[in-house]
Scaffold this active site. Sequence first.
Site, short mmCIF file in Angstrom:
data_model
loop_
_atom_site.label_atom_id
_atom_site.label_comp_id
_atom_site.label_asym_id
_atom_site.label_seq_id
_atom_site.Cartn_x
_atom_site.Cartn_y
_atom_site.Cartn_z
N GLU A 67 25.69 9.75 4.82
CA GLU A 67 25.83 9.60 3.36
C GLU A 67 27.28 9.27 3.01
O GLU A 67 27.56 8.41 2.18
CB GLU A 67 25.41 10.89 2.64
CG GLU A 67 23.93 11.19 2.73
CD GLU A 67 23.52 12.38 1.87
OE1 GLU A 67 24.10 12.59 0.79
OE2 GLU A 67 22.58 13.10 2.27
N HIS A 102 20.16 9.54 -1.74
CA HIS A 102 19.00 10.40 -1.46
C HIS A 102 18.94 10.66 0.04
O HIS A 102 19.06 9.72 0.84
CB HIS A 102 17.73 9.69 -1.95
CG HIS A 102 16.50 10.51 -1.73
ND1 HIS A 102 16.18 11.57 -2.55
CD2 HIS A 102 15.53 10.45 -0.79
CE1 HIS A 102 15.06 12.12 -2.12
NE2 HIS A 102 14.64 11.47 -1.05
N ASP A 128 16.07 3.80 -11.49
CA ASP A 128 15.20 3.32 -12.57
C ASP A 128 14.48 4.54 -13.14
O ASP A 128 14.87 5.67 -12.87
CB ASP A 128 14.24 2.22 -12.08
CG ASP A 128 13.28 2.73 -11.02
OD1 ASP A 128 13.20 3.95 -10.81
OD2 ASP A 128 12.58 1.89 -10.41
N GLY A 183 29.45 18.85 -3.61
CA GLY A 183 30.36 17.73 -3.87
C GLY A 183 30.95 17.05 -2.65
O GLY A 183 32.00 16.42 -2.75
N ASP A 221 13.30 8.43 -7.59
CA ASP A 221 13.75 7.85 -6.32
C ASP A 221 13.02 6.55 -5.98
O ASP A 221 12.69 6.30 -4.81
CB ASP A 221 13.61 8.87 -5.17
CG ASP A 221 14.38 10.15 -5.43
OD1 ASP A 221 15.49 10.07 -5.99
OD2 ASP A 221 13.87 11.24 -5.10
N ARG A 239 19.14 16.85 -11.39
CA ARG A 239 18.11 16.86 -12.43
C ARG A 239 17.78 15.42 -12.82
O ARG A 239 18.62 14.52 -12.64
CB ARG A 239 18.50 17.71 -13.62
CG ARG A 239 19.33 17.03 -14.66
CD ARG A 239 18.99 17.60 -16.05
NE ARG A 239 20.00 17.31 -17.06
CZ ARG A 239 20.02 16.16 -17.73
NH1 ARG A 239 19.16 15.19 -17.47
NH2 ARG A 239 20.96 15.96 -18.64
N ASN A 267 22.24 6.26 -7.00
CA ASN A 267 21.96 7.60 -6.50
C ASN A 267 21.97 7.56 -4.98
O ASN A 267 21.67 6.53 -4.37
CB ASN A 267 20.57 8.04 -6.98
CG ASN A 267 20.22 9.44 -6.53
OD1 ASN A 267 21.04 10.36 -6.59
ND2 ASN A 267 19.00 9.63 -6.06
C1 GAR Z 1 23.14 15.26 -0.65
O1 GAR Z 1 22.46 15.41 0.57
C2 GAR Z 1 22.41 14.26 -1.53
O2 GAR Z 1 21.83 13.20 -0.82
C3 GAR Z 1 21.36 15.13 -2.15
O3 GAR Z 1 22.01 16.35 -2.41
C4 GAR Z 1 23.07 16.53 -1.49
C5 GAR Z 1 24.32 16.74 -2.28
O4 GAR Z 1 25.37 17.08 -1.43
N1 GAR Z 1 20.83 14.55 -3.34
C6 GAR Z 1 19.56 14.69 -3.70
O5 GAR Z 1 18.75 15.32 -3.08
C7 GAR Z 1 19.23 14.00 -5.01
N2 GAR Z 1 17.84 14.12 -5.28
P1 GAR Z 1 26.88 17.07 -1.97
O6 GAR Z 1 26.89 17.87 -3.28
O7 GAR Z 1 27.63 17.78 -0.88
O8 GAR Z 1 27.32 15.65 -2.17
#
Ligand code: GAR
Length: 218
Positions: free
Chosen positions: A174, A109, A141, A12, A145, A91, A107
Site C-alpha cells: 500500500e 483498499h 464512486d 495513518g 469499493d 466510513r 481510496n
Molecule cells: C489500510 O490497510 C487501508 O487499506 C484500509 O485501512 C488501513 C488503514 O491503515 N482501508 C480500508 O479498509 C478502507 N475500507 P493506515 O491508517 O495505517 O493507513
Amino acid sequence: MINLGILVSGNGTNLQAIIDSIEAKRLDARIKIVISNNPNAYAIERAKKHHIPVFIINDKHFHTREDADKHLVELLKSHRIELVVLAGFMRLLSPLFIKSFSMKIINIHPALLPAFPGLHVQKKAIDYGVKFSGCTVHIVDEGVDTGPIIIQAVVPVHSDDTEKTLAQRILIEEHRIYPQAIQFFTEERIEIKGRKVVVRNCHKTEDVLENPKVEIFK
Ligand code: GAR
C-alpha cells in the site's frame, strides 16, 4: 503539484507514506489539510508532527452523514483541494460528497478488488483460501469499493498467515502504490474511460506470479 486533502480514521501509515514520499521528492504534491473523523486517530499526531493543518470532524456531532459531509466539502473547497485521498477513512461518503468531488476522490483498499470489498477483508481472504491477495487504489464512486481501478499490487497468502501478518504484508505494498497513484494524478497521466483507468506512458509488468511455485516446468 496538486493540493491534497487527506481523510483518515486510524493509524495513518498510508498518510505517513505520502508525507515521506513528498519529503523525499518522489511525489510532487502538497498536503493542505488532514481531516479525521476519529478524535483518537494516531494519524492526527503524524500530521501535527509535520506541521500539516488537522481538523477533526466527529461524525457523532452531526445528525446525519449528509450534514457531516456538507461540512467536509466546505472545508475541503475552502482549502482549494484538487484531490481527496482516503487513507484508512473508515466510513462511507454520501452521494452529496462524491458528486462535489466527482472523479477526484481516491481510496486504498487492502484486497484485490473486485474480490473482498468492505471490511475485515484480510480475514475474508484467508478464510476463503485465496493464494494471492493485495491492495487496490481506485477512484471512489457511489458504490462500496466499486470505482475504476488505478493500480493494484499482489502479495502471496501463506498457509500460516493470520489477519495481522497478511495485513502487514499488504500494507508494505500500500505504501508503495498509493504515493505512485497520486503522482500519476500530479503528472496528469490518468485518463478515465468508463470503468477503465488508462495511465499514460506507464511501464508494463510482464512477469508471471505463481504461489506455490510450479515445480514441474522450470
Ligand atoms: C489500510 O490497510 C487501508 O487499506 C484500509 O485501512 C488501513 C488503514 O491503515 N482501508 C480500508 O479498509 C478502507 N475500507 P493506515 O491508517 O495505517 O493507513
